[in-house]
Design a protein around this motif. Structure first.
Motif, PDB file in Angstrom:
ATOM      1  N   ASP A 224      -4.490   0.503 -19.795  1.00  0.00           N
ATOM      2  CA  ASP A 224      -5.207  -0.737 -20.041  1.00  0.00           C
ATOM      3  C   ASP A 224      -6.636  -0.570 -19.531  1.00  0.00           C
ATOM      4  O   ASP A 224      -6.843  -0.352 -18.330  1.00  0.00           O
ATOM      5  CB  ASP A 224      -4.541  -1.910 -19.324  1.00  0.00           C
ATOM      6  N   VAL A 225      -7.596  -0.635 -20.431  1.00  0.00           N
ATOM      7  CA  VAL A 225      -9.000  -0.689 -20.033  1.00  0.00           C
ATOM      8  C   VAL A 225      -9.290  -2.148 -19.705  1.00  0.00           C
ATOM      9  O   VAL A 225      -9.244  -3.012 -20.587  1.00  0.00           O
ATOM     10  CB  VAL A 225      -9.924  -0.166 -21.143  1.00  0.00           C
ATOM     11  N   LEU A 226      -9.539  -2.429 -18.433  1.00  0.00           N
ATOM     12  CA  LEU A 226      -9.606  -3.805 -17.959  1.00  0.00           C
ATOM     13  C   LEU A 226     -10.982  -4.432 -18.108  1.00  0.00           C
ATOM     14  O   LEU A 226     -11.104  -5.663 -18.146  1.00  0.00           O
ATOM     15  CB  LEU A 226      -9.180  -3.868 -16.486  1.00  0.00           C
ATOM     16  N   THR A 227     -12.020  -3.621 -18.164  1.00  0.00           N
ATOM     17  CA  THR A 227     -13.378  -4.148 -18.220  1.00  0.00           C
ATOM     18  C   THR A 227     -14.177  -3.406 -19.289  1.00  0.00           C
ATOM     19  O   THR A 227     -13.789  -2.338 -19.758  1.00  0.00           O
ATOM     20  CB  THR A 227     -14.098  -3.990 -16.859  1.00  0.00           C
ATOM     21  N   GLN A 230     -14.885  -1.986 -24.494  1.00  0.00           N
ATOM     22  CA  GLN A 230     -13.728  -1.367 -25.144  1.00  0.00           C
ATOM     23  C   GLN A 230     -12.427  -1.715 -24.437  1.00  0.00           C
ATOM     24  O   GLN A 230     -11.452  -0.969 -24.497  1.00  0.00           O
ATOM     25  CB  GLN A 230     -13.935   0.151 -25.201  1.00  0.00           C
ATOM     26  N   ALA A 231     -12.406  -2.883 -23.780  1.00  0.00           N
ATOM     27  CA  ALA A 231     -11.195  -3.337 -23.096  1.00  0.00           C
ATOM     28  C   ALA A 231     -10.045  -3.440 -24.094  1.00  0.00           C
ATOM     29  O   ALA A 231     -10.213  -3.856 -25.242  1.00  0.00           O
ATOM     30  CB  ALA A 231     -11.456  -4.686 -22.433  1.00  0.00           C
ATOM     31  N   ARG A 233      -5.607  -1.919 -24.789  1.00  0.00           N
ATOM     32  CA  ARG A 233      -4.524  -1.004 -24.417  1.00  0.00           C
ATOM     33  C   ARG A 233      -4.565   0.239 -25.297  1.00  0.00           C
ATOM     34  O   ARG A 233      -4.736   0.154 -26.523  1.00  0.00           O
ATOM     35  CB  ARG A 233      -3.167  -1.686 -24.522  1.00  0.00           C
ATOM     36  N   GLN A 267     -16.047   1.615 -15.510  1.00  0.00           N
ATOM     37  CA  GLN A 267     -15.080   0.603 -15.928  1.00  0.00           C
ATOM     38  C   GLN A 267     -13.795   0.739 -15.113  1.00  0.00           C
ATOM     39  O   GLN A 267     -13.547   1.771 -14.473  1.00  0.00           O
ATOM     40  CB  GLN A 267     -14.779   0.727 -17.420  1.00  0.00           C
ATOM     41  N   LEU A 269      -9.685   0.830 -14.947  1.00  0.00           N
ATOM     42  CA  LEU A 269      -8.517   1.160 -15.757  1.00  0.00           C
ATOM     43  C   LEU A 269      -7.237   0.891 -14.980  1.00  0.00           C
ATOM     44  O   LEU A 269      -7.221   0.956 -13.748  1.00  0.00           O
ATOM     45  CB  LEU A 269      -8.539   2.642 -16.148  1.00  0.00           C
TER      46      LEU A 269
END
Length: 307
Positions: A224-227, A230-231, A233, A267, A269
């Motif tokens: 999961d890219v959280l920020t 390109q946030a 899954r 970012q 993750l």
């Protein structure tokens, strides 16, 4: 979710919660059962400690935490917790007797309406306070205490210790069965040596400082890219360890995201370990390493199909 990193002079709307209390390392099924018992008409809160008391009293021991504070907060928010009281575990707090902790922190400062703890919960100076003692103090100070039974899985007690053991043995699926969710490593993407990019596999590098180290090797992962822009899954493959091909010494996590292009530096993750694929290996040269990485990604995609 509101995060309170102190216990004095809390705003009015942060007082009066029904709270689950404990260290909650990993937030496994037993922890979730304690939190569920605190749900009710009052706002749902969690009282925990940062840093973990063991880090204060035994700093010489190897890293043991299953999750850092950021990961714990993210998971608690998903569980519907409205107030996280992340009490600073310092010399002042550690010196409080059980009676002083309950009166000054829980009753007077937090104004709790109800507390839920596990059977094995201990608190106060020298860990002298017990769950039964807390219940007696609650009766005197005007709040209810519920003591949760321990939760088991297939006859075995679920514990953070058992989860660490499963991860050390390269069995993230057994760990996930006890956790009720995939074991995740969360943090900021750091600049690395960019070897993966040169090999055709650009990776997002993350530090493991302070965390229990799962078995070194290659994993199929959900990311999961959280920020950032390109946030979302993604699926991927990750190498966790010291990179023996390049004589590394400090363990880290290097994750290759499938079907992704972009810059993730800075970012945050969340990388879920889904399946252990193989141990770390030293190869005879870069072509052999790249061929193995190709095979790892094929196998990882097979493991993650349907997820």
């Amino acid at each position: 979710m509101n995060i309170h990193r102190h216990w004095r002079d809390l705003p009015t709307d942060a007082r009066g919660a029904a709270v689950a209390m404990g260290n909650f390392d990993g937030l496994h099924l037993g922890h979730q059962a304690v939190i569920d018992l605190a749900r009710g008409p009052a706002p749902l809160g969690v009282v925990t400690f940062e840093p973990h008391p063991r880090e204060v009293f035994a700093p010489h021991l190897p890293p043991f935490r299953l999750m850092n504070a950021e990961s714990r907060a993210n998971r608690l928010a998903k569980l519907g917790v409205q107030h996280l009281y992340e009490l600073p575990f310092d010399k002042e707090l550690a010196a409080l007797t059980p009676e002083a902790f309950v009166r000054e922190v829980l009753a007077e400062s937090l104004g709790v309406s109800r507390i839920v703890v596990g059977q094995d919960f201990c608190f106060g100076r020298d860990r002298a306070g017990t769950a039964l003692a807390l219940a007696a103090m609650g009766r005197d100070l005007g709040f209810d205490v519920t003591i949760a039974e321990l939760v088991g899985l297939e006859g075995d007690q679920i514990s953070s210790t058992a989860i660490r053991r499963a991860l050390s043995e390269g069995d993230p699926q057994h760990a996930a069965a006890m956790l009720g969710h995939w074991h995740r490593i969360e943090g900021e993407v750091l600049h690395g040596e960019k070897r993966g990019r040169e090999l055709g596999y650009p990776t997002a590098n993350m530090a493991l400082k302070g965390l229990h180290l799962p078995r070194f090797g290659v994993y199929a992962v959900l990311v999961d890219v959280l920020t950032g822009p390109q946030a979302g899954r993604y699926q991927g493959a990750a190498s966790l360890g010291v990179r023996p091909m390049f004589d590394g010494e400090v363990p880290n996590l290097e994750t290759f995201l499938f079907d992704f292009s972009g810059d993730l530096y800075g970012q945050h993750l969340s990388v879920a370990l889904v399946e252990y694929l193989r141990p770390e290996l030293r190869f005879d040269g870069l072509p052999a390493l790249i061929a193995q990485m190709d095979a790892d990604c094929v196998r990882a995609r097979e493991c993650l199909s349907g997820l």
